[in-house]
Design a protein around this motif. Structure first.
Motif, PDB file in Angstrom:
ATOM      1  N   ASN A 156       0.833  -1.213   0.000  1.00  0.00           N
ATOM      2  CA  ASN A 156       0.000   0.000   0.000  1.00  0.00           C
ATOM      3  C   ASN A 156       0.861   1.255   0.000  1.00  0.00           C
ATOM      4  O   ASN A 156       0.551   2.223  -0.696  1.00  0.00           O
ATOM      5  N   ASP A 157       1.951   1.263   0.785  1.00  0.00           N
ATOM      6  CA  ASP A 157       2.861   2.412   0.813  1.00  0.00           C
ATOM      7  C   ASP A 157       3.520   2.636  -0.546  1.00  0.00           C
ATOM      8  O   ASP A 157       3.757   3.773  -0.959  1.00  0.00           O
ATOM      9  N   MET A 158       3.829   1.544  -1.254  1.00  0.00           N
ATOM     10  CA  MET A 158       4.477   1.654  -2.560  1.00  0.00           C
ATOM     11  C   MET A 158       3.593   2.361  -3.577  1.00  0.00           C
ATOM     12  O   MET A 158       4.086   2.913  -4.548  1.00  0.00           O
ATOM     13  N   ARG A 159       2.314   2.317  -3.361  1.00  0.00           N
ATOM     14  CA  ARG A 159       1.388   2.942  -4.305  1.00  0.00           C
ATOM     15  C   ARG A 159       1.322   4.458  -4.142  1.00  0.00           C
ATOM     16  O   ARG A 159       0.843   5.163  -5.014  1.00  0.00           O
ATOM     17  N   VAL A 160       1.815   4.973  -2.995  1.00  0.00           N
ATOM     18  CA  VAL A 160       1.694   6.413  -2.741  1.00  0.00           C
ATOM     19  C   VAL A 160       3.029   7.149  -2.669  1.00  0.00           C
ATOM     20  O   VAL A 160       3.055   8.367  -2.686  1.00  0.00           O
ATOM     21  N   ARG A 161       4.135   6.424  -2.543  1.00  0.00           N
ATOM     22  CA  ARG A 161       5.434   7.092  -2.522  1.00  0.00           C
ATOM     23  C   ARG A 161       6.501   6.183  -3.138  1.00  0.00           C
ATOM     24  O   ARG A 161       6.310   4.980  -3.228  1.00  0.00           O
ATOM     25  N   PRO A 162       7.618   6.757  -3.561  1.00  0.00           N
ATOM     26  CA  PRO A 162       8.624   5.960  -4.276  1.00  0.00           C
ATOM     27  C   PRO A 162       9.392   4.996  -3.363  1.00  0.00           C
ATOM     28  O   PRO A 162       9.817   5.362  -2.273  1.00  0.00           O
ATOM     29  N   PHE A 163       9.514   3.787  -3.823  1.00  0.00           N
ATOM     30  CA  PHE A 163      10.329   2.762  -3.174  1.00  0.00           C
ATOM     31  C   PHE A 163      11.398   2.335  -4.160  1.00  0.00           C
ATOM     32  O   PHE A 163      11.244   2.508  -5.372  1.00  0.00           O
ATOM     33  N   GLY A 164      12.455   1.769  -3.651  1.00  0.00           N
ATOM     34  CA  GLY A 164      13.513   1.259  -4.503  1.00  0.00           C
ATOM     35  C   GLY A 164      14.044  -0.036  -3.933  1.00  0.00           C
ATOM     36  O   GLY A 164      13.740  -0.415  -2.802  1.00  0.00           O
ATOM     37  N   VAL A 165      14.827  -0.721  -4.715  1.00  0.00           N
ATOM     38  CA  VAL A 165      15.497  -1.937  -4.291  1.00  0.00           C
ATOM     39  C   VAL A 165      16.963  -1.755  -4.614  1.00  0.00           C
ATOM     40  O   VAL A 165      17.324  -1.416  -5.743  1.00  0.00           O
ATOM     41  N   ARG A 166      17.809  -1.940  -3.602  1.00  0.00           N
ATOM     42  CA  ARG A 166      19.255  -1.922  -3.840  1.00  0.00           C
ATOM     43  C   ARG A 166      19.635  -3.336  -4.254  1.00  0.00           C
ATOM     44  O   ARG A 166      19.327  -4.296  -3.557  1.00  0.00           O
ATOM     45  N   VAL A 167      20.257  -3.446  -5.408  1.00  0.00           N
ATOM     46  CA  VAL A 167      20.576  -4.733  -6.006  1.00  0.00           C
ATOM     47  C   VAL A 167      22.082  -4.855  -6.153  1.00  0.00           C
ATOM     48  O   VAL A 167      22.753  -3.890  -6.541  1.00  0.00           O
ATOM     49  N   LYS A 178      19.571  -6.779  -2.412  1.00  0.00           N
ATOM     50  CA  LYS A 178      20.337  -6.517  -1.205  1.00  0.00           C
ATOM     51  C   LYS A 178      19.465  -5.852  -0.140  1.00  0.00           C
ATOM     52  O   LYS A 178      19.574  -6.163   1.032  1.00  0.00           O
ATOM     53  N   ALA A 179      18.590  -4.924  -0.538  1.00  0.00           N
ATOM     54  CA  ALA A 179      17.762  -4.217   0.447  1.00  0.00           C
ATOM     55  C   ALA A 179      16.540  -3.614  -0.222  1.00  0.00           C
ATOM     56  O   ALA A 179      16.573  -3.251  -1.397  1.00  0.00           O
ATOM     57  N   LEU A 180      15.476  -3.488   0.569  1.00  0.00           N
ATOM     58  CA  LEU A 180      14.270  -2.786   0.151  1.00  0.00           C
ATOM     59  C   LEU A 180      14.330  -1.399   0.759  1.00  0.00           C
ATOM     60  O   LEU A 180      14.536  -1.254   1.963  1.00  0.00           O
ATOM     61  N   MET A 181      14.169  -0.376  -0.089  1.00  0.00           N
ATOM     62  CA  MET A 181      14.331   1.009   0.340  1.00  0.00           C
ATOM     63  C   MET A 181      13.007   1.766   0.238  1.00  0.00           C
ATOM     64  O   MET A 181      12.287   1.623  -0.733  1.00  0.00           O
ATOM     65  N   ASP A 182      12.715   2.570   1.258  1.00  0.00           N
ATOM     66  CA  ASP A 182      11.588   3.503   1.240  1.00  0.00           C
ATOM     67  C   ASP A 182      12.220   4.883   1.132  1.00  0.00           C
ATOM     68  O   ASP A 182      12.655   5.461   2.124  1.00  0.00           O
ATOM     69  N   GLY A 183      12.332   5.385  -0.109  1.00  0.00           N
ATOM     70  CA  GLY A 183      13.085   6.617  -0.328  1.00  0.00           C
ATOM     71  C   GLY A 183      14.553   6.363  -0.003  1.00  0.00           C
ATOM     72  O   GLY A 183      15.175   5.467  -0.553  1.00  0.00           O
ATOM     73  N   ASP A 184      15.102   7.123   0.957  1.00  0.00           N
ATOM     74  CA  ASP A 184      16.499   6.942   1.379  1.00  0.00           C
ATOM     75  C   ASP A 184      16.626   5.990   2.572  1.00  0.00           C
ATOM     76  O   ASP A 184      17.734   5.674   2.987  1.00  0.00           O
ATOM     77  N   THR A 186      16.459   2.452   4.542  1.00  0.00           N
ATOM     78  CA  THR A 186      16.503   1.017   4.333  1.00  0.00           C
ATOM     79  C   THR A 186      15.458   0.366   5.229  1.00  0.00           C
ATOM     80  O   THR A 186      15.518   0.493   6.454  1.00  0.00           O
ATOM     81  N   LEU A 187      14.485  -0.325   4.631  1.00  0.00           N
ATOM     82  CA  LEU A 187      13.449  -1.012   5.410  1.00  0.00           C
ATOM     83  C   LEU A 187      13.896  -2.399   5.839  1.00  0.00           C
ATOM     84  O   LEU A 187      13.763  -2.777   6.997  1.00  0.00           O
ATOM     85  N   PHE A 188      14.370  -3.175   4.874  1.00  0.00           N
ATOM     86  CA  PHE A 188      14.806  -4.541   5.145  1.00  0.00           C
ATOM     87  C   PHE A 188      16.062  -4.803   4.340  1.00  0.00           C
ATOM     88  O   PHE A 188      16.131  -4.463   3.163  1.00  0.00           O
ATOM     89  N   GLU A 189      17.051  -5.424   4.975  1.00  0.00           N
ATOM     90  CA  GLU A 189      18.302  -5.758   4.298  1.00  0.00           C
ATOM     91  C   GLU A 189      18.502  -7.252   4.364  1.00  0.00           C
ATOM     92  O   GLU A 189      18.268  -7.872   5.396  1.00  0.00           O
ATOM     93  N   GLU A 190      18.925  -7.834   3.240  1.00  0.00           N
ATOM     94  CA  GLU A 190      19.182  -9.267   3.173  1.00  0.00           C
ATOM     95  C   GLU A 190      20.492  -9.587   3.889  1.00  0.00           C
ATOM     96  O   GLU A 190      21.508  -8.939   3.632  1.00  0.00           O
ATOM     97  N   PRO A 191      20.485 -10.584   4.772  1.00  0.00           N
ATOM     98  CA  PRO A 191      21.754 -11.004   5.392  1.00  0.00           C
ATOM     99  C   PRO A 191      22.596 -11.777   4.379  1.00  0.00           C
ATOM    100  O   PRO A 191      22.057 -12.345   3.432  1.00  0.00           O
ATOM    101  N   LEU A 192      23.907 -11.798   4.581  1.00  0.00           N
ATOM    102  CA  LEU A 192      24.778 -12.548   3.677  1.00  0.00           C
ATOM    103  C   LEU A 192      24.473 -14.040   3.751  1.00  0.00           C
ATOM    104  O   LEU A 192      24.494 -14.735   2.744  1.00  0.00           O
ATOM    105  N   TYR A 193      24.220 -14.548   4.946  1.00  0.00           N
ATOM    106  CA  TYR A 193      23.957 -15.984   5.100  1.00  0.00           C
ATOM    107  C   TYR A 193      22.660 -16.204   5.815  1.00  0.00           C
ATOM    108  O   TYR A 193      22.207 -15.482   6.606  1.00  0.00           O
TER     109      TYR A 193
END
Length: 193
Positions: A156-167, A178-184, A186-193
């Motif tokens: 729902n938030d993605m529909r009203v403001r810009p989100f990005g994915v760091r790849v 690598k991470a889900l971004m809400d503007g600048d 970082t909402l969630f970051e993938e762990p290495l393992y």
């Protein structure tokens, strides 16, 4: 007939092979996340639930629709074959997001410059390139799994403001989220393992 000792040794060897294979897969993914070139892609949400794995955000990107005119080497038959690979050259825009600058079926004719990155995707069979204006590659980064209960709110938030994915993109073009971004932020970051 096998003796008990041979059976135990065979079972241990089989277990070590399986552990080695799984470790190899995990280490390969971690190497991309650790060492891959990082790019930021603008996302477009699609849908948030997988019954077996939980909440996720299904992601579409601007690079999920490549204009056919951007592809430098359209095949002579003008149809894609089964699982045709495509290299998409990304370049950073003024807004910080990376976008498609060029594309090739198979391989890029030259390596990407330092301010560019090549991501490899696959195009499904049967695209009629003489009639289509765009094609839709699959890069393997179209889903991002979230903690339980988070998917719908983020969609729902993605529909009203810009989100990005760091790849992170490996030298061979394989990409990992690598991470889900809400503007600048970082909402969630993938762990290495």
């Amino acid at each position: 007939m096998m003796t008990g000792k041979r059976l135990v040794i065979s079972a241990l060897v089989l277990a070590l092979v399986q552990i080695g294979f799984l470790s190899w897969i995990i280490a390969g993914r971690a190497a991309i996340l650790r060492d891959g070139k990082q790019v930021l892609l603008k996302v477009e949400p699609i849908d948030p639930r997988d019954l077996l794995r939980g909440d996720y955000v299904r992601l579409g990107y601007e690079i999920s629709r490549i204009p056919v005119k951007l592809i430098a080497n359209v095949p002579a038959g003008k149809l894609t074959s089964d699982d045709t690979s495509i290299v998409v050259r990304l370049k950073r825009g003024a807004d910080g997001y990376w976008a498609a600058a060029a594309a090739w079926f198979g391989q890029a004719p030259a390596p990407a410059a330092t301010d560019e990155a090549d991501i490899v995707g696959h195009v499904a069979e049967g695209w009629d390139l003489s009639a289509a204006t765009t094609i839709a590659p699959d890069y393997g980064i179209e889903r991002f799994y979230l903690p339980e209960g988070e998917g719908m709110a983020i969609e729902n938030d993605m529909r009203v403001r810009p989100f990005g994915v760091r790849v992170a993109i490996a030298a061979n073009g394989t990409a990992q989220i690598k991470a889900l971004m809400d503007g600048d932020k970082t909402l969630f970051e993938e762990p290495l393992y």
